[in-house]
Motif scaffolding. Structure first.
Motif, short mmCIF file in Angstrom:
data_model
loop_
_atom_site.label_atom_id
_atom_site.label_comp_id
_atom_site.label_asym_id
_atom_site.label_seq_id
_atom_site.Cartn_x
_atom_site.Cartn_y
_atom_site.Cartn_z
N PHE A 283 0.82 -1.21 0.00
CA PHE A 283 0.00 0.00 0.00
C PHE A 283 0.85 1.26 0.00
CE2 PHE A 283 1.06 0.47 4.37
CZ PHE A 283 0.57 1.68 4.84
N ASP A 284 0.17 2.36 -0.29
CA ASP A 284 0.80 3.68 -0.27
C ASP A 284 -0.29 4.69 0.08
OD1 ASP A 284 3.16 5.46 -0.86
OD2 ASP A 284 1.72 6.30 -2.28
N THR A 285 0.12 5.80 0.63
CA THR A 285 -0.84 6.86 0.96
C THR A 285 -0.38 8.18 0.36
OG1 THR A 285 0.28 7.46 3.04
CG2 THR A 285 -1.44 5.77 3.16
N GLU A 286 -1.34 9.05 0.13
CA GLU A 286 -1.05 10.46 -0.16
C GLU A 286 -1.62 11.26 1.00
OE1 GLU A 286 0.91 11.30 -2.48
OE2 GLU A 286 0.94 9.38 -3.55
N THR A 287 -0.93 12.32 1.39
CA THR A 287 -1.29 13.03 2.62
C THR A 287 -1.31 14.54 2.40
OG1 THR A 287 1.03 13.15 3.33
CG2 THR A 287 -0.21 11.19 3.96
N PRO A 327 -3.27 21.56 1.59
CA PRO A 327 -2.39 22.65 1.13
C PRO A 327 -2.15 22.57 -0.37
CG PRO A 327 -1.53 21.64 3.13
CD PRO A 327 -2.66 20.77 2.67
N ALA A 328 -2.05 23.73 -0.99
CA ALA A 328 -1.83 23.77 -2.44
C ALA A 328 -0.54 23.06 -2.84
CB ALA A 328 -1.79 25.23 -2.91
N ALA A 329 0.49 23.15 -1.99
CA ALA A 329 1.76 22.50 -2.29
C ALA A 329 1.60 20.98 -2.35
CB ALA A 329 2.81 22.88 -1.25
N SER A 330 0.75 20.43 -1.47
CA SER A 330 0.52 18.98 -1.47
C SER A 330 -0.30 18.57 -2.68
CB SER A 330 -0.19 18.57 -0.18
OG SER A 330 0.60 18.86 0.95
N HIS A 334 0.28 15.41 -5.47
CA HIS A 334 -0.57 14.21 -5.68
C HIS A 334 -1.86 14.49 -6.44
CE1 HIS A 334 -2.73 15.86 -2.30
NE2 HIS A 334 -1.79 15.54 -1.42
N LYS A 335 -2.13 15.74 -6.77
CA LYS A 335 -3.29 16.13 -7.60
C LYS A 335 -4.64 15.90 -6.91
CE LYS A 335 -0.45 16.96 -11.07
NZ LYS A 335 0.80 16.49 -10.45
N VAL A 336 -4.66 15.66 -5.61
CA VAL A 336 -5.92 15.47 -4.88
C VAL A 336 -6.36 16.83 -4.35
CG1 VAL A 336 -7.07 14.33 -2.97
CG2 VAL A 336 -5.31 13.11 -4.26
N THR A 337 -7.60 17.22 -4.67
CA THR A 337 -8.11 18.54 -4.29
C THR A 337 -9.19 18.41 -3.21
OG1 THR A 337 -9.86 18.52 -5.95
CG2 THR A 337 -7.71 19.34 -6.64
N ASP A 338 -9.52 19.54 -2.61
CA ASP A 338 -10.58 19.56 -1.59
C ASP A 338 -11.91 19.10 -2.18
OD1 ASP A 338 -9.00 20.54 0.56
OD2 ASP A 338 -9.09 22.55 -0.30
N ARG A 339 -12.20 19.50 -3.41
CA ARG A 339 -13.46 19.09 -4.04
C ARG A 339 -13.53 17.57 -4.22
NH1 ARG A 339 -15.28 21.95 -9.57
NH2 ARG A 339 -15.51 23.66 -8.08
N MET A 340 -12.41 16.95 -4.58
CA MET A 340 -12.39 15.51 -4.81
C MET A 340 -12.70 14.72 -3.55
SD MET A 340 -9.00 15.37 -7.26
CE MET A 340 -8.85 13.58 -7.19
N THR A 419 8.15 0.11 -14.73
CA THR A 419 7.75 1.39 -15.31
C THR A 419 6.52 1.94 -14.59
OG1 THR A 419 8.60 0.73 -17.47
CG2 THR A 419 7.06 2.59 -17.42
N ILE A 420 6.63 3.16 -14.12
CA ILE A 420 5.47 3.85 -13.52
C ILE A 420 4.95 4.86 -14.53
CG2 ILE A 420 4.60 5.14 -11.55
CD1 ILE A 420 7.07 4.40 -10.00
N PRO A 421 3.74 4.67 -15.09
CA PRO A 421 3.19 5.68 -16.00
C PRO A 421 3.17 7.05 -15.32
CG PRO A 421 1.85 3.69 -16.02
CD PRO A 421 2.84 3.53 -14.90
N GLU A 422 3.55 8.07 -16.05
CA GLU A 422 3.68 9.40 -15.47
C GLU A 422 2.39 9.87 -14.80
OE1 GLU A 422 5.58 12.52 -14.05
OE2 GLU A 422 6.55 10.90 -15.20
N GLU A 423 1.24 9.50 -15.40
CA GLU A 423 -0.04 9.95 -14.83
C GLU A 423 -0.35 9.26 -13.50
OE1 GLU A 423 -0.96 6.61 -17.78
OE2 GLU A 423 0.36 8.39 -17.66
N LEU A 424 0.32 8.13 -13.22
CA LEU A 424 0.08 7.41 -11.97
C LEU A 424 1.12 7.70 -10.90
CD1 LEU A 424 -1.03 3.87 -13.23
CD2 LEU A 424 -2.45 5.75 -12.42
N ARG A 425 2.21 8.39 -11.28
CA ARG A 425 3.25 8.70 -10.30
C ARG A 425 2.69 9.67 -9.28
NH1 ARG A 425 6.24 7.93 -6.88
NH2 ARG A 425 8.49 8.24 -6.83
N HIS A 426 3.00 9.41 -8.01
CA HIS A 426 2.51 10.20 -6.89
C HIS A 426 0.99 10.13 -6.75
CE1 HIS A 426 6.42 11.66 -5.81
NE2 HIS A 426 6.60 12.21 -6.99
N THR A 427 0.42 9.00 -7.21
CA THR A 427 -0.93 8.64 -6.78
C THR A 427 -0.78 7.42 -5.90
OG1 THR A 427 -1.39 7.10 -8.60
CG2 THR A 427 -1.87 9.44 -8.99
N ALA A 428 -1.67 7.26 -4.93
CA ALA A 428 -1.52 6.17 -3.97
C ALA A 428 -1.54 4.81 -4.67
CB ALA A 428 -2.63 6.25 -2.92
#
Length: 472
Positions: A283-287, A327-330, A334-340, A419-428
């Protein structure tokens, strides 16, 4: 010039440097001491000579060691790791002959051996691929036939572990928990009615109808237990409309028949269990940030690894409402927003689902102390006990490639051909899949080093404890 020297001659020169350097340093120290003794203080001159010679020998030894470590020890360690990667992880990785340029003919010889082995492996792989394609075609035909049968099927071992389920069974199981191979069937159905039906099946050897009750009271529907003839285990068939099965849904099969042969040894501890027979939850998490004591999880991604393979479809990709602004920097990372995450479950519901997903498995993560710190902090309030055995791919990398190498996830993926697809990098989920692929390539490499059980692997990772906290 120096690269043309043989390895034996090079090592001989290292020892010559120590010997000759030591003689020169002692003579220099004696000369300096003699000059001081001319002043009349002979004792002081002798003490000074001894101190100067001692420090000089220590400095010389340290310098020679650094040269030996950089030009001999480290290249040998990297060369061995590269050969093991090619031999056991199936990665087409070139031997770095430049880094090993001072090892004489060792690097070219290793490259030649690896090339021959790779060629043989490729020829074998082509044969296996042809047979695999044939089996895949047969599986596709079987899937097409099963699609016409409006019954969900679950194959269960004599130890009541799930060995196979089809797409419609996955629909049923997912209404309770995420479907998982090698999970106990009692994680999904209450034991009372199922156990009673199983005893009737074992006694009569004939099909038995019963009322299946979902765990946690989520479902109740009619089902049948069907014997497998002389084969061990049994099959659960579900065709009740209350099970909410989609009649014309595709019927992909998820299975591992090796689980039928895995006898459960209650006396065997986790330390004595072969790593190949373990079930891993990667597993992995984004925070919201990098401080586990105050930041929160916004996404959990997880996959399951069984018998050295990631199980298709057995995954978690869950957004989590952190109860605070992201935070905007986070978000930039990871591309996760408050709306999501506005309507996503909170950490208590999300971690409870993940806790069930990881039941009876070894948890794996890259830099596990960071991710586990969030779960354990909330476990104090939601009552979840995170006592799972844990493996960290950072420490596994140190075991296989040496502590001095780079152990980031990107570096590991490059080293092992993941290989990590670029669109999936830094997603959990993307990072969890990458870590799972890395783990699958590492397992045979660990076995080749003689670390075949979980206890042996943990013993080796603890030698690199200064890199990370030991969560076991």
């Amino acid at each position: 010039m120096f690269t043309s020297l043989s390895l034996r001659l090079r090592i001989f020169l290292f020892f010559c440097l120590v010997g000759l350097g030591g003689v020169v340093l002692v003579l220099l120290a004696v000369y300096v001491g003699y000059q001081r003794s001319l002043g009349g203080d002979v004792l002081s001159a002798f003490v000074f000579t001894a101190i100067l010679a001692g420090f000089g020998m220590v400095a010389l030894t340290a310098g020679v060691w650094l040269l030996f470590d950089e030009n001999v020890a480290k290249p040998i360690e990297r060369l061995a790791a590269t050969m093991r990667t090619r031999a056991h992880a199936g990665v087409e990785q070139q031997v770095d002959t430049h880094a090993a340029r001072y090892l004489g003919d060792l690097a070219p010889a290793a490259e030649a051996v690896s090339t021959v082995l790779t060629k043989t492996t490729m020829e074998t792989a082509e044969t296996v691929a042809a047979e695999t394609a044939h089996l895949a075609a047969e599986k596709a035909r079987l899937t097409a036939l099963l699609t016409e049968i409006p019954v969900a099927m679950i194959l269960v071992s004599p130890a009541h572990q799930i060995v196979l389920y089809d797409g419609q069974a996955a629909e049923v199981l997912s209404q309770i928990h995420t479907p998982r191979l090698n999970a106990s069937i009692f994680d999904y159905f209450k034991p009372k009615s199922l156990d009673r039906a199983y005893k009737r099946l074992a006694k009569t050897g004939k099909e038995v109808s019963f009322t299946a009750e979902g765990a946690e009271g989520k479902l109740t529907f009619d089902a049948r237990l069907k014997p497998l003839g002389h084969a061990p285990g049994y099959m659960i068939l579900i065709d009740d409309e209350h099970a909410q099965i989609t009649p014309d849904a595709a019927r992909p099969l998820v299975y591992d028949f090796d689980l039928m042969d895995n006898a459960t040894d209650g006396a065997r501890t986790i330390e004595d269990t072969p790593i190949r027979s373990l079930t891993f939850t990667v597993f992995d998490t984004e925070t919201t940030g990098l401080l586990p004591h105050k930041d929160e999880i916004v996404q959990i991604g997880a996959v399951r690894v069984l018998n050295g393979k990631i199980i298709p479809g057995e995954e978690i990709n869950q957004l989590v409402n952190p109860g605070m602004k992201i935070p905007a920097a986070s978000t930039k990372v990871h591309k996760v927003t408050d709306r999501m995450v506005a309507n996503a479950p909170d950490i208590h519901a999300a971690s409870r689902s993940f806790h069930t997903f990881a039941r009876d498995s070894v948890i794996v993560a890259h830099n596990a102390p960071f991710d586990m710190a969030f779960l354990r902090r909330h476990g104090k309030t939601n009552g979840l006990d995170w006592r799972h055995p844990i493996l960290d791919t950072v420490l596994l990398s140190a075991v296989l490639f040496g502590a001095s190498d780079v152990h980031t996830l990107d570096a590991l993926c490059d080293r092992l051909g993941v290989t990590i697809p670029e669109e999936l990098r830094h997603t959990a989920l993307g990072d969890a899949v990458a870590t799972g692929e890395v783990l699958c390539r590492m397992l045979p490499m660990l076995e080749s080093r003689g670390f075949a059980t979980f206890g042996q692997v943990i013993e080796q990772t603890r030698k690199h404890g200064r890199l990370l906290e030991d969560l076991n």
